[in-house]
Design an enzyme around this catalytic site. Structure first.
Site, PDB file in Angstrom:
ATOM      1  CD  GLU A 369      -3.122   0.936   2.125  1.00 32.61           C
ATOM      2  OE1 GLU A 369      -4.194   0.440   1.740  1.00 32.61           O
ATOM      3  OE2 GLU A 369      -2.925   1.286   3.311  1.00 32.61           O
ATOM      4  CG  HIS A 400       5.248 -29.256   4.865  1.00 29.21           C
ATOM      5  ND1 HIS A 400       5.788 -30.496   4.636  1.00 29.21           N
ATOM      6  CD2 HIS A 400       5.793 -28.807   6.026  1.00 29.21           C
ATOM      7  CE1 HIS A 400       6.618 -30.806   5.626  1.00 29.21           C
ATOM      8  NE2 HIS A 400       6.644 -29.795   6.473  1.00 29.21           N
ATOM      9  CE  LYS A 524     -11.524   2.796   0.966  1.00 29.90           C
ATOM     10  NZ  LYS A 524     -11.038   3.755   1.968  1.00 29.90           N
TER      11      LYS A 524
END
Length: 561
Positions: A369, A400, A524
């Site tokens: 960000e 893994h 947004k």
């Protein structure tokens, strides 16, 4: 980081030198760099504030570092460090300082901004937070029906969630023992799934919500807060033979943390239950102040202040150390070298301690960000790469999962290995302590071995004869190792501050602003417009073909069609 125009980074003399140098070094394998004597640790490691930085496994040599330090000088890093720490308006697009470092200054320090004594204001806010923490830890904070609060749910998203969540999990061993125990939970998702789980299990009479939002307009947080408020009011209004008034419920069951006290008041949060936040602190840099309330509730104010002290010790080092010995600068330059000259655009964060489970997610926001930018501070498109893609997981689990790609995939990846040197010394039972310390040695052996194999490839193991290609390892994957003396509030604070300053140094060199996040704003806005379409408000025909059919699929599902 003044707004004065300068040459773009890729035209600076040191950048051009590094390009030529990289072409010469790209053909040299890391094992060859280590094969020329044993002095790399001496040249490429530093120890500050309980943190050891080892960048010897980066694909560079002493000449590389010399050229990178020259680039830092040409890009104005020393002056930028002073500007950041002194309160200059380094957030150029919003014309603000970025004074998160002021949140961890000691009380006797001095820093003035626009006529306000910043240090005094910060410590006043910490004192107010301490009062609220003390009430909860003493069992004196009682809900609307008179019962003491036992559960606190933090409602926030982004920096109001990731930082506190990461630190509370990392420092769970430091919970005070002689207090009224309060359990802290986190709900951030706008879909309500996390909150719904808590509402199904928690007692409304003994639950308090912390509403954390810098602007107090974040839809994710407010949607959760409105649901929580209605849940409390509805459940407590039905309480026994004495219904509880809604205003009392909000007063006794909500704390607000924001830079907008007027919006908190409008929402109904009592002034004495509001904590101050400043516009000059970015959300992802905010855990050091009142956004850190959940941290203080878990570890106590003494340990919270130790967290601040650890970060401040790294700040002092950042401010005073020469570039050659400056730990955040070295960490930043390793990233610049990988991204811009070795063309390594992926970066994995790999802690080898379960308490650091959320550290990778925290750094994903901090770095991507901040530095996920493609426009310079002067509004020009960049012509070079900036922030790499970060991801990570606990190292033992990741072994893994995706280490296969690290060892034998086609993508070059830079890795950060993180681990504490000491653990479990305070376990009382001798047998249990011995078992746990053996497990810690197992984790460290894997941590050290993985970075070694990533570096050396097949040369890390004794030659046991010819092997097919699918059993061969190329190595030459660069990595950094960060070792904490121990994982404590102090060393965790230093570690977080180290990464904050690394991000800043890289932003200076890339000539971008790490303190805004305009990239999230359009999403947004469009989401708000799309929400209206989902609710049959507006003209769906004006959307694209894909979005229109997605909305129609939702309508069909909603109507059981």
């Amino acid at each position: 980081m003044s707004a004065v125009s300068r040459a773009t980074p890729d035209t600076l003399p040191a950048w051009q030198t590094l390009r030529t140098h990289a072409e010469q070094l790209k053909s040299i394998h890391l094992k060859q760099l280590f094969g020329d004597g044993g002095q790399r640790w001496e040249h490429f490691s530093r120890h500050v504030a309980g943190v050891t930085l080892d960048v010897s496994k980066q694909r560079w040599d002493e000449d590389t570092l010399e050229h990178l330090l020259a680039l830092a000088q040409e890009a104005g890093v020393p002056a930028a460090i002073k500007a950041l720490l002194s309160g200059k308006r380094v957030n150029t697009s919003e014309d603000r300082p970025a004074l998160h470092t002021a949140l961890r200054l000691p009380a006797d320090a001095s820093l003035e901004l626009d006529g306000e004594d910043v240090v005094a204001a910060v410590h006043a806010s910490l004192a107010e937070m301490e009062v609220l923490v003390a009430r909860l830890h003493a069992g004196q904070w009682r809900g609307a029906t008179g019962k003491p609060i036992r559960d606190v749910v933090n409602l926030g998203v982004g920096g109001s969630d990731l930082g506190p969540l990461m630190v509370t999990h990392a420092l769970m061993d430091f919970r005070p023992q002689d207090i009224h125990r309060v359990e802290v939970h986190f709900a951030s998702t706008m879909d309500g799934s996390q909150l719904a789980d808590y509402l199904s299990r928690l007692n409304p009479e003994t639950t308090l919500f912390v509403l954390s939002s810098k602007s107090f307009t974040t839809i994710d947080t407010l949607s959760n807060a409105n649901t929580a408020r209605d849940w409390l009011v509805g459940r407590l209004a039905e309480h026994g033979s004495s219904p509880v008034h809604a205003e009392l419920v909000v007063r006794q069951h909500f704390i607000g943390v924001s830079a907008c006290p007027e919006k908190m008041c409008e929402w109904g949060i009592a002034p004495e239950h509001q904590l101050r936040f400043w516009e000059w602190v970015g959300g992802r840099y905010s855990l050091w102040g009142t956004i850190g309330l959940p941290i203080a509730l878990v570890v106590g104010m003494d340990n919270f202040r130790a967290l601040l002290a650890g970060a401040h010790s790294m700040d002092e080092h950042f401010a005073s150390a020469e570039l050659m010995g400056n730990m955040p600068v070295l960490l930043a330059l390793a990233g610049i070298w990988n991204v811009n000259f070795l063309d390594i655009r992926a970066h994995s964060i790999l802690p080898y301690d379960g308490r650091l489970e959320h550290f990778a997610a925290y750094l994903e926001q901090l770095e991507m960000e901040s530095n996920g930018k493609s426009v310079t501070r002067h509004g020009e498109s960049v012509t070079y790469s900036t922030c790499p893609v970060l991801w990570g997981q606990l190292g033992p689990n990741a072994q893994h999962a995706f280490y296969q790609l690290l060892h034998q995939g086609t993508q070059p990846v830079a890795c950060d290995f993180i681990a504490p040197l000491k653990r479990y010394d305070d376990v009382e039972d001798a047998d249990t302590r011995a078992h746990l310390k053996a497990q810690h040695r197992l984790a460290l052996s894997n941590c050290f071995a993985q970075s070694r194999v990533l570096m050396l490839g097949d040369d890390a193991i004794e030659d046991d004869g010819p092997r097919p290609e699918h059993k061969r390892y190329r190595g030459n994957q660069p990595s950094t190792t960060l070792l904490l003396d121990e994982l404590t509030p102090t060393t965790l604070g230093a570690l977080i501050a180290l990464y904050e300053h690394k991000v800043f140094v890289q932003a200076v060199i890339w000539d971008i602003n790490p303190f805004d996040q305009w990239g999230v704003e359009l999403g947004k806005k469009i989401a708000g417009e799309t929400q209206k379409l989902l609710e049959h408000e507006g003209d769906i025909s004006r959307t694209d073909d894909s979005t229109r059919h997605l909305i129609e699929a939702f309508w069909a599902a909603e109507n059981n069609v």
